[in-house]
Structure formats: C-alpha cells, structure tokens
Design a protein around this motif. Sequence first.
Motif, mmCIF file in Angstrom:
data_model
loop_
_atom_site.group_PDB
_atom_site.id
_atom_site.type_symbol
_atom_site.label_atom_id
_atom_site.label_comp_id
_atom_site.label_asym_id
_atom_site.label_seq_id
_atom_site.Cartn_x
_atom_site.Cartn_y
_atom_site.Cartn_z
ATOM 1 N N GLY A 105 0.781 -1.222 0.000
ATOM 2 C CA GLY A 105 0.000 0.000 0.000
ATOM 3 C C GLY A 105 0.817 1.277 0.000
ATOM 4 O O GLY A 105 0.262 2.370 -0.050
ATOM 5 N N LEU A 106 2.126 1.164 0.052
ATOM 6 C CA LEU A 106 3.002 2.329 0.065
ATOM 7 C C LEU A 106 3.643 2.484 -1.310
ATOM 8 O O LEU A 106 4.248 1.550 -1.819
ATOM 9 C CB LEU A 106 4.091 2.139 1.123
ATOM 10 N N VAL A 107 3.486 3.650 -1.917
ATOM 11 C CA VAL A 107 4.077 3.907 -3.228
ATOM 12 C C VAL A 107 5.485 4.453 -3.013
ATOM 13 O O VAL A 107 5.663 5.510 -2.409
ATOM 14 C CB VAL A 107 3.234 4.898 -4.052
ATOM 15 N N ILE A 108 6.475 3.706 -3.484
ATOM 16 C CA ILE A 108 7.877 4.093 -3.344
ATOM 17 C C ILE A 108 8.404 4.412 -4.731
ATOM 18 O O ILE A 108 8.210 3.631 -5.662
ATOM 19 C CB ILE A 108 8.696 2.951 -2.713
ATOM 20 N N ASP A 109 9.085 5.553 -4.871
ATOM 21 C CA ASP A 109 9.634 5.885 -6.176
ATOM 22 C C ASP A 109 11.158 5.911 -6.117
ATOM 23 O O ASP A 109 11.756 5.810 -5.052
ATOM 24 C CB ASP A 109 9.064 7.195 -6.729
ATOM 25 N N SER A 110 11.784 6.012 -7.286
ATOM 26 C CA SER A 110 13.229 5.864 -7.395
ATOM 27 C C SER A 110 14.005 7.016 -6.766
ATOM 28 O O SER A 110 15.197 6.891 -6.518
ATOM 29 C CB SER A 110 13.630 5.718 -8.862
ATOM 30 N N LYS A 111 13.337 8.121 -6.490
ATOM 31 C CA LYS A 111 14.010 9.251 -5.848
ATOM 32 C C LYS A 111 13.623 9.367 -4.374
ATOM 33 O O LYS A 111 14.004 10.309 -3.694
ATOM 34 C CB LYS A 111 13.692 10.546 -6.588
ATOM 35 N N PHE A 112 12.850 8.406 -3.905
ATOM 36 C CA PHE A 112 12.398 8.332 -2.519
ATOM 37 C C PHE A 112 11.629 9.582 -2.113
ATOM 38 O O PHE A 112 11.756 10.080 -1.004
ATOM 39 C CB PHE A 112 13.574 8.073 -1.578
ATOM 40 N N LEU A 113 10.818 10.066 -3.036
ATOM 41 C CA LEU A 113 9.939 11.191 -2.764
ATOM 42 C C LEU A 113 8.554 10.639 -2.438
ATOM 43 O O LEU A 113 8.204 9.529 -2.827
ATOM 44 C CB LEU A 113 9.873 12.126 -3.976
ATOM 45 N N TRP A 114 7.754 11.408 -1.759
ATOM 46 C CA TRP A 114 6.454 10.928 -1.299
ATOM 47 C C TRP A 114 5.298 11.451 -2.129
ATOM 48 O O TRP A 114 4.139 11.164 -1.824
ATOM 49 C CB TRP A 114 6.265 11.318 0.170
ATOM 50 N N SER A 115 5.552 12.214 -3.180
ATOM 51 C CA SER A 115 4.463 12.845 -3.931
ATOM 52 C C SER A 115 3.514 11.814 -4.550
ATOM 53 O O SER A 115 2.295 12.012 -4.539
ATOM 54 C CB SER A 115 5.021 13.777 -5.004
ATOM 55 N N ASP A 116 4.027 10.721 -5.085
ATOM 56 C CA ASP A 116 3.149 9.692 -5.684
ATOM 57 C C ASP A 116 2.269 9.036 -4.623
ATOM 58 O O ASP A 116 1.083 8.772 -4.858
ATOM 59 C CB ASP A 116 3.975 8.630 -6.400
ATOM 60 N N HIS A 117 2.844 8.765 -3.460
ATOM 61 C CA HIS A 117 2.068 8.134 -2.395
ATOM 62 C C HIS A 117 1.004 9.092 -1.864
ATOM 63 O O HIS A 117 -0.146 8.700 -1.641
ATOM 64 C CB HIS A 117 2.985 7.686 -1.261
ATOM 65 N N ILE A 118 1.368 10.353 -1.686
ATOM 66 C CA ILE A 118 0.416 11.350 -1.194
ATOM 67 C C ILE A 118 -0.733 11.516 -2.186
ATOM 68 O O ILE A 118 -1.904 11.600 -1.797
ATOM 69 C CB ILE A 118 1.127 12.683 -0.917
#
Length: 144
Positions: A105-118
């Motif tokens: 349930g946690l969206v993790i991206d390659s730059k470790f930013l939280w914008s996609d998860h938020i």
Amino acid sequence: MGDCIVNSTCYQFANDTCLVIGDRNPQTALDLLQSDLNALAKWCHDAGLVINTSKTKLLVIKSPYVKRLPIKDLVAHAHSCLHAGSTAACSCPGIETVDRQTYLGLVIDSKFLWSDHIERVCIKLRQFMANITILNNRIPFKFS
C-alpha cells in the motif's frame, strides 16, 4: 527462506517478499542482489514454490541529483539454468526495472519522494468523501 539470503535484507509479509540492498557502487549492489536472487530461486524450487517473474520488479532508489546510473539487467534464472552451473548463455527473462512500485500500500519511487504516495492517498480520500456525501443525502438523520 531467510537463511539462503546472505547479502540482502529480506522483508516478508504474507506472500510478498522484498529484498533490499544498499551500496555506494550500484553495480556491486546489483551483483550481490543477483547472487541472493539466484539462491532464493534455488530455495524456492527445492521447496516446491515458484517465483512469479512477471510480478518481480527492480526499483533502484538513488539521489535526485544523480541523472543516470549504468544498470545492468537483473535476471530471474530458472532452476535448470542455476543447477547447470553456468548462467552465461541462458535465455532466462530479465527483471523489469521500474521508477515506482507499490509495496503493501506504500508507493515508493526511485528518488524516494512521497508525492506519488500522497497523490494516491488523496485520491482514495476523495472517493471516500464522495461516498459519505452520497450517503448523507440518502440517509435521514432524524429517526422517528
């Protein structure tokens, strides 16, 4: 399963397994990860399990200041390939490299930013609020 993985940290929940490894040199990290993936594939075959290579993804988390990393492919070797002793000339499928992945349930991206998860959480909250508004208009508050 955890005993066959030597270089990575293994996180498991239900039928999801995540291998995490870090190193200053991305190529060293991938070589160690490939070694653990090979050991995991052998263990799974011996235990009667199958790794779903179509659902297996590689996410390389790097600094947002690093533009590009030379990354070689991670390969999901088959049992016959691993037990033959040579993986040099195999035709095993490569593991897809992705820019973002959802894990538990946690969206993790390659730059470790939280914008996609938020953004994902906000979409779910908007849907929930829309359903509450619909129910608010259909269910009377005064009970007689």
